[in-house]
Design a protein around this motif. Structure first.
Motif, PDB file in Angstrom:
ATOM      1  N   LEU A 228      -5.676  -1.366  -7.729  1.00  0.00           N
ATOM      2  CA  LEU A 228      -6.244  -0.141  -8.300  1.00  0.00           C
ATOM      3  C   LEU A 228      -5.415   0.335  -9.488  1.00  0.00           C
ATOM      4  CD1 LEU A 228      -8.441   2.021  -8.007  1.00  0.00           C
ATOM      5  CD2 LEU A 228      -6.900   3.271  -6.480  1.00  0.00           C
ATOM      6  N   ALA A 229      -4.083   0.233  -9.377  1.00  0.00           N
ATOM      7  CA  ALA A 229      -3.229   0.626 -10.495  1.00  0.00           C
ATOM      8  C   ALA A 229      -3.482  -0.259 -11.714  1.00  0.00           C
ATOM      9  CB  ALA A 229      -1.765   0.547 -10.075  1.00  0.00           C
ATOM     10  N   ASP A 230      -3.693  -1.553 -11.468  1.00  0.00           N
ATOM     11  CA  ASP A 230      -3.987  -2.460 -12.580  1.00  0.00           C
ATOM     12  C   ASP A 230      -5.316  -2.099 -13.239  1.00  0.00           C
ATOM     13  OD1 ASP A 230      -3.539  -5.061 -14.072  1.00  0.00           O
ATOM     14  OD2 ASP A 230      -5.454  -5.475 -13.099  1.00  0.00           O
ATOM     15  N   ALA A 231      -6.323  -1.739 -12.419  1.00  0.00           N
ATOM     16  CA  ALA A 231      -7.628  -1.363 -12.977  1.00  0.00           C
ATOM     17  C   ALA A 231      -7.539  -0.078 -13.791  1.00  0.00           C
ATOM     18  CB  ALA A 231      -8.654  -1.209 -11.856  1.00  0.00           C
ATOM     19  N   LEU A 232      -6.658   0.827 -13.372  1.00  0.00           N
ATOM     20  CA  LEU A 232      -6.500   2.101 -14.065  1.00  0.00           C
ATOM     21  C   LEU A 232      -5.515   2.027 -15.224  1.00  0.00           C
ATOM     22  CD1 LEU A 232      -6.316   4.527 -10.983  1.00  0.00           C
ATOM     23  CD2 LEU A 232      -8.209   4.328 -12.600  1.00  0.00           C
ATOM     24  N   SER A 233      -4.779   0.895 -15.325  1.00  0.00           N
ATOM     25  CA  SER A 233      -3.693   0.781 -16.310  1.00  0.00           C
ATOM     26  C   SER A 233      -2.700   1.924 -16.111  1.00  0.00           C
ATOM     27  CB  SER A 233      -4.233   0.778 -17.748  1.00  0.00           C
ATOM     28  OG  SER A 233      -5.092  -0.322 -17.942  1.00  0.00           O
ATOM     29  N   ALA A 234      -2.363   2.151 -14.866  1.00  0.00           N
ATOM     30  CA  ALA A 234      -1.466   3.249 -14.505  1.00  0.00           C
ATOM     31  C   ALA A 234      -0.389   2.714 -13.576  1.00  0.00           C
ATOM     32  CB  ALA A 234      -2.246   4.378 -13.832  1.00  0.00           C
ATOM     33  N   SER A 235       0.514   3.599 -13.182  1.00  0.00           N
ATOM     34  CA  SER A 235       1.582   3.206 -12.277  1.00  0.00           C
ATOM     35  C   SER A 235       1.066   3.131 -10.846  1.00  0.00           C
ATOM     36  CB  SER A 235       2.734   4.213 -12.362  1.00  0.00           C
ATOM     37  OG  SER A 235       2.328   5.456 -11.780  1.00  0.00           O
ATOM     38  N   SER A 236       1.812   2.424 -10.016  1.00  0.00           N
ATOM     39  CA  SER A 236       1.434   2.330  -8.607  1.00  0.00           C
ATOM     40  C   SER A 236       1.545   3.677  -7.910  1.00  0.00           C
ATOM     41  CB  SER A 236       2.313   1.297  -7.896  1.00  0.00           C
ATOM     42  OG  SER A 236       3.685   1.658  -8.002  1.00  0.00           O
ATOM     43  N   TRP A 237       2.369   4.565  -8.467  1.00  0.00           N
ATOM     44  CA  TRP A 237       2.493   5.892  -7.865  1.00  0.00           C
ATOM     45  C   TRP A 237       1.152   6.635  -7.896  1.00  0.00           C
ATOM     46  CZ3 TRP A 237       6.572   8.437  -5.494  1.00  0.00           C
ATOM     47  CH2 TRP A 237       7.790   7.752  -5.470  1.00  0.00           C
ATOM     48  N   LEU A 238       0.442   6.548  -9.002  1.00  0.00           N
ATOM     49  CA  LEU A 238      -0.852   7.228  -9.093  1.00  0.00           C
ATOM     50  C   LEU A 238      -1.844   6.642  -8.093  1.00  0.00           C
ATOM     51  CD1 LEU A 238      -2.836   9.175 -10.398  1.00  0.00           C
ATOM     52  CD2 LEU A 238      -3.290   7.457 -12.153  1.00  0.00           C
ATOM     53  N   ALA A 239      -1.889   5.321  -7.988  1.00  0.00           N
ATOM     54  CA  ALA A 239      -2.816   4.689  -7.050  1.00  0.00           C
ATOM     55  C   ALA A 239      -2.497   5.076  -5.612  1.00  0.00           C
ATOM     56  CB  ALA A 239      -2.777   3.176  -7.218  1.00  0.00           C
ATOM     57  N   GLU A 240      -1.183   5.113  -5.278  1.00  0.00           N
ATOM     58  CA  GLU A 240      -0.805   5.474  -3.905  1.00  0.00           C
ATOM     59  C   GLU A 240      -1.114   6.940  -3.614  1.00  0.00           C
ATOM     60  OE1 GLU A 240       3.261   4.393  -3.816  1.00  0.00           O
ATOM     61  OE2 GLU A 240       2.830   2.243  -4.050  1.00  0.00           O
ATOM     62  N   ARG A 241      -0.925   7.786  -4.609  1.00  0.00           N
ATOM     63  CA  ARG A 241      -1.236   9.201  -4.399  1.00  0.00           C
ATOM     64  C   ARG A 241      -2.732   9.393  -4.183  1.00  0.00           C
ATOM     65  NH1 ARG A 241       1.299  14.380  -7.490  1.00  0.00           N
ATOM     66  NH2 ARG A 241       0.029  15.962  -6.467  1.00  0.00           N
ATOM     67  N   ILE A 242      -3.551   8.626  -4.887  1.00  0.00           N
ATOM     68  CA  ILE A 242      -5.000   8.699  -4.683  1.00  0.00           C
ATOM     69  C   ILE A 242      -5.354   8.278  -3.267  1.00  0.00           C
ATOM     70  CG2 ILE A 242      -7.188   7.612  -5.362  1.00  0.00           C
ATOM     71  CD1 ILE A 242      -6.087   7.500  -8.223  1.00  0.00           C
ATOM     72  N   LEU A 243      -4.719   7.209  -2.781  1.00  0.00           N
ATOM     73  CA  LEU A 243      -5.008   6.739  -1.419  1.00  0.00           C
ATOM     74  C   LEU A 243      -4.538   7.720  -0.363  1.00  0.00           C
ATOM     75  CD1 LEU A 243      -4.181   2.927  -1.619  1.00  0.00           C
ATOM     76  CD2 LEU A 243      -6.400   3.967  -1.199  1.00  0.00           C
ATOM     77  N   LEU A 244      -3.473   8.458  -0.636  1.00  0.00           N
ATOM     78  CA  LEU A 244      -2.912   9.371   0.359  1.00  0.00           C
ATOM     79  C   LEU A 244      -3.742  10.634   0.548  1.00  0.00           C
ATOM     80  CD1 LEU A 244       0.912   9.053  -0.317  1.00  0.00           C
ATOM     81  CD2 LEU A 244      -0.344   8.350   1.713  1.00  0.00           C
ATOM     82  N   ASP A 245      -4.755  10.833  -0.276  1.00  0.00           N
ATOM     83  CA  ASP A 245      -5.689  11.935  -0.049  1.00  0.00           C
ATOM     84  C   ASP A 245      -6.617  11.530   1.092  1.00  0.00           C
ATOM     85  OD1 ASP A 245      -7.373  14.129  -0.200  1.00  0.00           O
ATOM     86  OD2 ASP A 245      -8.595  13.223  -1.780  1.00  0.00           O
ATOM     87  N   LEU A 246      -6.306  12.006   2.298  1.00  0.00           N
ATOM     88  CA  LEU A 246      -7.018  11.539   3.487  1.00  0.00           C
ATOM     89  C   LEU A 246      -8.455  12.020   3.558  1.00  0.00           C
ATOM     90  CD1 LEU A 246      -4.213  11.900   6.183  1.00  0.00           C
ATOM     91  CD2 LEU A 246      -4.883   9.912   4.841  1.00  0.00           C
ATOM     92  N   SER A 247      -8.867  12.916   2.677  1.00  0.00           N
ATOM     93  CA  SER A 247     -10.276  13.312   2.653  1.00  0.00           C
ATOM     94  C   SER A 247     -11.158  12.247   1.998  1.00  0.00           C
ATOM     95  CB  SER A 247     -10.447  14.634   1.899  1.00  0.00           C
ATOM     96  OG  SER A 247     -10.148  14.463   0.523  1.00  0.00           O
ATOM     97  N   GLY A 248     -10.532  11.362   1.222  1.00  0.00           N
ATOM     98  CA  GLY A 248     -11.292  10.327   0.526  1.00  0.00           C
ATOM     99  C   GLY A 248     -11.914  10.793  -0.780  1.00  0.00           C
ATOM    100  N   GLN A 249     -11.759  12.056  -1.113  1.00  0.00           N
ATOM    101  CA  GLN A 249     -12.391  12.589  -2.324  1.00  0.00           C
ATOM    102  C   GLN A 249     -11.821  11.955  -3.588  1.00  0.00           C
ATOM    103  OE1 GLN A 249     -14.841  14.740  -2.854  1.00  0.00           O
ATOM    104  NE2 GLN A 249     -15.288  15.423  -0.770  1.00  0.00           N
ATOM    105  N   GLN A 250     -10.487  11.851  -3.654  1.00  0.00           N
ATOM    106  CA  GLN A 250      -9.872  11.316  -4.871  1.00  0.00           C
ATOM    107  C   GLN A 250     -10.217   9.847  -5.062  1.00  0.00           C
ATOM    108  OE1 GLN A 250      -5.705  12.120  -5.270  1.00  0.00           O
ATOM    109  NE2 GLN A 250      -5.927  14.319  -4.925  1.00  0.00           N
ATOM    110  N   LEU A 251     -10.259   9.069  -3.989  1.00  0.00           N
ATOM    111  CA  LEU A 251     -10.637   7.668  -4.124  1.00  0.00           C
ATOM    112  C   LEU A 251     -12.112   7.545  -4.516  1.00  0.00           C
ATOM    113  CD1 LEU A 251      -9.839   4.743  -3.956  1.00  0.00           C
ATOM    114  CD2 LEU A 251     -10.344   4.775  -1.505  1.00  0.00           C
TER     115      LEU A 251
END
Length: 352
Positions: A228-251
């Motif tokens: 996901l970080a590669d698809a976003l051209s972003a850091s892995s921190w951003l991808a992990e933070r998106i996944l940690l939203d347990l509501s699923g809204q951010q993903l």
């Protein structure tokens, strides 16, 4: 009221057939899910009763069937081929007419029926293309079928000198046709502006989408975050933070902005967030979450996340360059602690 009383003076057999026609239509409307045999029986009964009934009963029956969610295709074609005074409400509002039937009616019945089809709230691009091609067909360029013969039969008007001159009503009619043609083209452009037109937008490649689905199936949160970080051209921190939203809204917002197919996005959400697999009516909660996401808003939000990520975490090649500076790097690249990655994997069932 006087006209109603005069109707009672008509032949008794006609009034009886009107009653039978309306009773047949009413009983058919009351069926929530008619069987194939019921549809066939209605189609067999409707045509002779309709032909033997009065015009008023025909209009009432057609108006009732235009709101019916299930009409046999043979009946829909039969009604669509009736005179426009009877068929207009059915052509303009019935949702049970398929594209092939609409195209057939437009090609065989002429301009009045085609214009009634144009007034439909929803018209598929295929029907619009057929209508536009009919308008551009020869002879009588820009005319509907049935109008060209009428134009050819009318002799040109003669002026005082014996020369032909254009009829003002003819010019007015052509102006109206051109206006309607432009309206159809605008509708076509509006309907063909679908979400799959992602020119200039950040979009998942086929490989990236396949990897995301695979890692979601295996609940490999760490590998999923890397892809996901590669698809976003972003850091892995951003991808992990998106996944940690347990509501699923951010993903859900992220997958929508990247143009992932709806079925795949629903599958991903249900695998990582089991509570979203619960059904609500006939669909899962994951589908409802994705349906509530606005594509344009999701693109703006994800771009804002990416900008904040770029300001916070430098690309991998930047620390080496900035380390040579006398003052040291202004922002140090942070590497996620291994315990945090394990927490992410445990949260989504990644550790097996």
């Amino acid at each position: 009221m006087r006209d109603r009383f005069r109707d009672l003076e008509g032949p008794l057999t006609v009034r009886k057939k009107d009653i039978v026609l309306m009773a047949t239509v009413s009983s058919f409307e009351s069926m929530p899910h008619p069987s194939k045999s019921a549809l066939r029986q209605f189609a067999e009964l409707f045509t002779p009763l309709f032909q033997a009934s009065s015009d008023d009963a025909k209009r009432q029956a057609v108006a009732a069937l235009s709101q019916c969610p299930h009409v046999p295709p043979a009946v829909a074609l039969f009604i669509g081929c009736q005179p426009i005074a009877i068929a207009a409400p059915f052509l303009a509002s019935s949702q049970t007419i398929d594209d092939d039937t609409l195209i057939t009616i437009a090609r065989t019945q002429g301009a009045a029926h085609a214009k009634a089809i144009v007034r439909r709230e929803h018209i598929s691009p295929r029907v619009i293309d057929a209508l536009v091609s009919l308008r551009q067909a020869e002879p009588g360029r820009g005319s509907w079928p049935g109008e060209a013969a009428t134009i050819e039969e009318q002799p040109p008007a003669q002026n005082i000198d014996g020369l032909s001159s254009a009829d003002p009503t003819e010019a007015t009619r052509h102006a109206r046709e051109e206006a309607l043609r432009q309206e159809i083209k605008q509708i076509a452009r509006h309907l063909t502006n679908e979400n799959n037109d992602r020119l200039g937008l950040r979009t998942l490649s086929d490989l990236q989408e396949a990897l995301l689905v695979r890692f979601a199936r295996e609940r490999e949160a760490a590998h999923f975050a890397t892809t996901l970080a590669d698809a976003l051209s972003a850091s892995s921190w951003l991808a992990e933070r998106i996944l940690l939203d347990l509501s699923g809204q951010q993903l859900a917002v992220t997958l929508t902005s990247l143009g992932m197919q709806l079925a795949d996005a629903v599958f991903v959400l249900e695998r990582f967030y089991p509570h979203l697999s619960d059904t609500h009516g006939s669909v899962s909660r994951a589908w409802l979450v994705l349906d509530d996401v606005d594509p344009e808003d999701s693109e703006r939000r994800v771009e804002a996340w990416r900008r904040a990520d770029r300001y916070t975490y430098l690309p991998e090649e930047r620390p080496t360059q900035s380390a040579a500076r006398p003052g040291g790097p202004q922002f140090a690249r942070q590497i996620a602690p291994s315990r945090d990655l394990k927490t992410v994997s445990r949260a989504f069932g990644g550790s097996r």
